[in-house]
Structures are given as structure tokens and as C-alpha cells.
Design an enzyme around this catalytic site. Structure first.
Site, PDB file in Angstrom:
ATOM      1  N   ASN A  12       0.869  -1.180   0.000  1.00 19.44           N
ATOM      2  CA  ASN A  12       0.000   0.000   0.000  1.00 19.44           C
ATOM      3  C   ASN A  12       0.905   1.229   0.000  1.00 19.44           C
ATOM      4  O   ASN A  12       1.515   1.543   1.010  1.00 19.44           O
ATOM      5  CB  ASN A  12      -0.896  -0.016   1.248  1.00 19.44           C
ATOM      6  N   LYS A  14       0.074   4.310  -0.317  1.00 19.89           N
ATOM      7  CA  LYS A  14      -0.553   5.522   0.226  1.00 19.89           C
ATOM      8  C   LYS A  14      -0.315   6.699  -0.740  1.00 19.89           C
ATOM      9  O   LYS A  14      -0.368   6.509  -1.951  1.00 19.89           O
ATOM     10  CB  LYS A  14      -0.004   5.805   1.628  1.00 19.89           C
ATOM     11  N   HIS A 100      -9.514   1.409   4.589  1.00 20.83           N
ATOM     12  CA  HIS A 100      -8.241   1.551   5.313  1.00 20.83           C
ATOM     13  C   HIS A 100      -8.436   2.486   6.497  1.00 20.83           C
ATOM     14  O   HIS A 100      -9.222   3.435   6.421  1.00 20.83           O
ATOM     15  CB  HIS A 100      -7.169   2.100   4.365  1.00 20.83           C
ATOM     16  N   GLU A 102      -6.749   4.843   7.610  1.00 18.27           N
ATOM     17  CA  GLU A 102      -6.496   6.265   7.323  1.00 18.27           C
ATOM     18  C   GLU A 102      -7.714   6.904   6.659  1.00 18.27           C
ATOM     19  O   GLU A 102      -7.988   8.090   6.858  1.00 18.27           O
ATOM     20  CB  GLU A 102      -5.226   6.412   6.468  1.00 18.27           C
ATOM     21  N   GLU A 172      -5.711  -4.988  10.236  1.00 20.28           N
ATOM     22  CA  GLU A 172      -4.684  -3.969  10.467  1.00 20.28           C
ATOM     23  C   GLU A 172      -4.955  -3.275  11.803  1.00 20.28           C
ATOM     24  O   GLU A 172      -5.741  -2.303  11.852  1.00 20.28           O
ATOM     25  CB  GLU A 172      -4.709  -2.933   9.342  1.00 20.28           C
ATOM     26  N   GLY A 178       2.200   2.096  10.718  1.00 18.38           N
ATOM     27  CA  GLY A 178       3.161   3.192  10.603  1.00 18.38           C
ATOM     28  C   GLY A 178       3.841   3.556  11.913  1.00 18.38           C
ATOM     29  O   GLY A 178       4.509   4.580  11.998  1.00 18.38           O
ATOM     30  N   SER A 218       3.157  -2.312  10.380  1.00 18.48           N
ATOM     31  CA  SER A 218       4.599  -2.358  10.636  1.00 18.48           C
ATOM     32  C   SER A 218       5.222  -3.721  10.314  1.00 18.48           C
ATOM     33  O   SER A 218       6.203  -4.119  10.959  1.00 18.48           O
ATOM     34  CB  SER A 218       4.912  -1.933  12.079  1.00 18.48           C
TER      35      SER A 218
END
Ligand code: PEP
Length: 264
Positions: A12, A14, A100, A102, A172, A178, A218
Site C-alpha cells: 500500500n 498511500k 483503510h 487512514e 490492520e 506506521g 509495521s
């Protein structure tokens, strides 16, 4: 990993990599995969919308598949900034990341909008990669399974067993995305086993056994082997570590090693 399911390693990207970097990366990845010969792992990269066509061209003739990072639930209309699933399908895109964290955190994505996007993706012939996962406070409050059940029910509730068997779920944990703080393999396996159990209860054992569940948060070359050794982890959705060819390729190699181990 389980020998009955095709492993997936998906990057991904991003909001990274414009057309120049995307083309160079995918060409290099394709060259490295060619050197390795036939592979058992499905390798996916998800660049920004403007880099999708370049990625498609660079991936041509290689086993690399290109995913988008979102799609809308309507076929067309007054939805500034959105892209319809059929428009992605039109340029040869096969997969799309949906829900996702985010998107949920910064752009108001809800279980209901994830459901609409998932249905539209399936109707257009795309394979959705549906992301679910708890935030740290939810984990600390012992609510991880309740959150996963709510997100799964919200996103997949209206689908048939056959549709769910064909899509990909990404677990996730938001606290791991991250942050450099990867879930332990025990935490990952427990969440993946719960998701599979939930699928079994809602859609039956055949669907539960067939659906791929990826871990994301991560994941890196030095922790990926342990994650992939979990029986219910079918691959990874990788953010930061997928941005460098060397680390992404090392993770694909780790999946290949495990796939070989399983089939042997
Ligand atoms: C992601 O954004 O899907 C992700 C897993 O990111 P990272 O690997 O950087 O934690």
C-alpha cells in the site's frame, strides 16, 4: 500460512510515488520476479490513482497485480474527488483497498460506506481488500473482537458466501500502522482466527476456509517470517516497507519460502 490459500503480499503506497517512481519500481520488481521464475505468491502494488496506468504498463507480462486505494459506491455522479469501480476496471485494475484506517480516521469512512464501496467493487469485477482493525484504546479495553465483528458485519453483511470467499480481508490493528510497533504473532493469529471464526458463523466453513486474511501494521523483512508462520495469516498488507524495492522483495521472498515449505 495455509497451503489451501494463495498467499498475497500487497504494498500500500498511500500518497507516495508519482508516475516516474512508480514505473521504475514496478519495472525493477518485475525484473526481479522474472529472475525467480514462477511464483506461488500473489504480488500486488497499490499506487495513487494517477500512477495506476503507469504501474499497469510496467507490470504487463509479469505476475504483479495493480490495486487502487479506493473506489466509490456509485457508477457516476456528482462526487468530486471520487473514482467509480468500473472506471478502475476499465483500465485493467483488478483489486482495490477499501476501508483503510487512514480513510476511516481522516476522511469519514464508516462501516456503511465501506459496505457500499465493497459492493460496487464486486459488481465491477474487482477484488476488494477490506481493511478492519481496532485502535489502541479498543484493544486495551478488551474490545478488539467486538470491533472486528462490527466492522466485518458492516462491510460484508449484505454479501453472499461466494462473494466473501473471493475477497481479501486485511486485519490492520491501527496502533501498529506506521508506528513500528508490530503485533506479536500471537496477537495477529488470535485476531485472524477470530475473523475466520466470524466468517464461519456468518457464511459457513467453506467461505471461512477460502477467504484470504492479510496482516498489516509495521510488517517488515525482519518480522514477516514469524507473522507468515501463523496458520491464519495468508500474507501481508505492507505500507512503509513496501516503498523500497529491496525490503518489499525480501518480504515476497519470505512468503515464497513459506509457500514452498507448505507445499513440500
Ligand atoms: C498500511 O498502511 O496498510 C500499513 C500496514 O502500513 P505500515 O506497514 O507502514 O504499518
Amino acid at each position: 500460512m495455509h497451503p489451501g490459500r494463495v498467499p498475497v503480499m500487497a504494498g500500500n503506497w498511500k500518497m507516495h510515488k508519482g508516475i516516474h517512481d512508480t514505473g521504475g519500481f514496478v519495472r525493477e520488481l518485475a525484473a526481479q520476479l522474472k529472475e525467480r521464475g514462477p511464483i506461488a505468491t500473489q504480488v500486488i502494488v497499490a499506487p495513487v490513482f494517477t500512477s495506476l496506468s503507469v504501474a499497469q504498463q510496467a507490470a504487463w507480462g509479469s505476475p504483479i497485480r495493480v490495486a487502487a486505494q479506493n473506489c466509490h459506491w456509485e457508477a457516476a455522479g456528482a462526487f468530486t474527488g471520487e473514482v467509480a469501480a468500473a472506471m478502475l476496471q476499465e483500465i485493467g485494475i483488478g483489486h482495490v483497498i477499501l476501508g483503510h484506517s487512514e480513510r476511516r480516521q481522516h476522511f469519514g469512512e464508516t462501516d456503511a460506506t465501506v459496505a457500499g464501496r465493497t459492493q460496487a467493487a464486486l459488481a465491477a469485477g474487482l477484488v476488494p481488500i477490506v481493511c478492519v482493525g481496532e485502535v489502541l484504546a479498543e484493544r486495551q479495553a478488551g474490545a478488539t473482537e467486538a470491533v472486528l465483528a462490527r466492522q466485518l458485519g458492516g462491510a460484508l453483511g449484505g454479501l453472499s458466501a461466494g462473494q466473501v470467499a473471493g475477497l481479501i480481508i486485511a486485519y490492520e490493528p491501527v496502533w501498529a500502522i506506521g508506528t513500528g510497533q508490530v503485533a506479536t504473532s500471537a496477537q495477529a493469529q488470535a485476531a485472524h482466527a477470530f475473523i475466520r471464526h466470524w466468517l464461519d458463523g456468518r457464511f459457513g466453513p467453506g467461505t471461512a476456509a477460502a477467504t484470504r486474511i492479510l496482516y498489516g501494521g509495521s510488517a517488515k523483512p525482519d518480522n514477516v517470517a514469524e507473522l507468515l508462520d501463523c496458520p491464519d495469516v495468508d500474507g501481508c498488507l505492507i505500507g512503509g516497507a513496501s516503498l523500497r524495492e529491496e525490503s518489499f522483495m525480501a518480504m515476497v521472498d519470505a512468503a515464497e519460502k513459506r509457500a514452498g515449505k507448505n507445499s513440500g
